[in-house]
Motif scaffolding. Structure first.
Motif, short mmCIF file in Angstrom:
data_model
loop_
_atom_site.label_atom_id
_atom_site.label_comp_id
_atom_site.label_asym_id
_atom_site.label_seq_id
_atom_site.Cartn_x
_atom_site.Cartn_y
_atom_site.Cartn_z
N ALA A 8 4.24 -4.68 10.57
CA ALA A 8 3.25 -3.95 11.34
C ALA A 8 2.35 -3.22 10.35
CB ALA A 8 3.92 -2.96 12.30
N VAL A 9 1.05 -3.25 10.62
CA VAL A 9 0.08 -2.66 9.69
C VAL A 9 -0.90 -1.77 10.45
CG1 VAL A 9 0.24 -4.52 8.00
CG2 VAL A 9 -1.39 -4.71 9.87
N VAL B 144 2.78 0.56 6.32
CA VAL B 144 3.12 -0.85 6.52
C VAL B 144 4.61 -0.83 6.86
CG1 VAL B 144 3.35 -3.11 5.44
CG2 VAL B 144 1.39 -1.65 4.88
N LYS B 145 4.96 -1.34 8.05
CA LYS B 145 6.35 -1.28 8.53
C LYS B 145 6.94 -2.69 8.52
CE LYS B 145 5.17 2.65 11.41
NZ LYS B 145 5.03 3.14 12.79
N PHE C 247 -1.00 -2.95 14.48
CA PHE C 247 -0.62 -4.21 15.12
C PHE C 247 0.48 -4.87 14.32
CE2 PHE C 247 -4.10 -5.29 12.29
CZ PHE C 247 -3.76 -6.52 11.74
N GLN C 248 1.25 -5.71 14.99
CA GLN C 248 2.42 -6.34 14.39
C GLN C 248 2.28 -7.86 14.39
OE1 GLN C 248 6.67 -5.04 14.98
NE2 GLN C 248 6.60 -6.74 16.42
N ILE D 224 -5.20 -14.47 10.60
CA ILE D 224 -6.02 -13.27 10.75
C ILE D 224 -6.32 -12.68 9.38
CG2 ILE D 224 -4.00 -11.78 11.04
CD1 ILE D 224 -5.64 -10.06 12.97
N VAL D 225 -7.49 -12.06 9.28
CA VAL D 225 -7.85 -11.23 8.13
C VAL D 225 -8.28 -9.90 8.72
CG1 VAL D 225 -9.45 -10.89 6.21
CG2 VAL D 225 -8.57 -13.17 6.70
N SER D 226 -7.77 -8.80 8.18
CA SER D 226 -8.08 -7.48 8.74
C SER D 226 -8.19 -6.44 7.65
CB SER D 226 -6.96 -7.06 9.72
OG SER D 226 -7.23 -5.78 10.26
N VAL D 227 -9.11 -5.51 7.85
CA VAL D 227 -9.21 -4.33 7.01
C VAL D 227 -8.12 -3.36 7.47
CG1 VAL D 227 -10.65 -2.35 6.36
CG2 VAL D 227 -11.67 -4.63 6.61
N LEU D 228 -7.45 -2.73 6.51
CA LEU D 228 -6.40 -1.76 6.83
C LEU D 228 -6.86 -0.36 6.48
CD1 LEU D 228 -3.33 -3.72 5.40
CD2 LEU D 228 -4.25 -3.75 7.74
#
Length: 92
Positions: free
Chosen positions: A21-22, A47-48, A29-30, A38-42
């Protein structure tokens, strides 16, 4: 699924995990195995990591255990790419 957490200094983790999960821009989202690419900015957050993960001795102090028993790594931000059951977190 395979997870790598990479910082500018080193590769913190490269292991098989059950979930990750981030902290995304629009909320946490997990991802589980077979998640859509997917590509995502964090953003700043945790980070779990779910699953039975063994940490190398030299990085154990970088991680904590959350209330739910998952490993957690704090990031200031970064980028996530997930495809073909491999998640790569480039973390600040």
């Amino acid at each position: 699924m395979h997870l790598e957490i990479i910082t500018p200094e080193k590769i913190l983790l490269s292991a098989e995990v059950e979930s990750v999960a981030v902290p995304g821009v629009e909320g946490e989202f997990q991802m589980l195995s077979d998640h859509e690419a997917i590509v995502s900015v964090l953003v700043k957050g945790e980070v779990k990591i779910g699953g039975n993960v063994s940490l190398a001795e030299e990085v154990k102090d970088d991680f904590t255990t959350g209330e739910d028993g998952r490993l957690e790594y704090h990031i200031k931000g970064g980028v996530l790419e997930f495809k073909n059951n491999k998640a790569i977190v480039l973390a600040d």
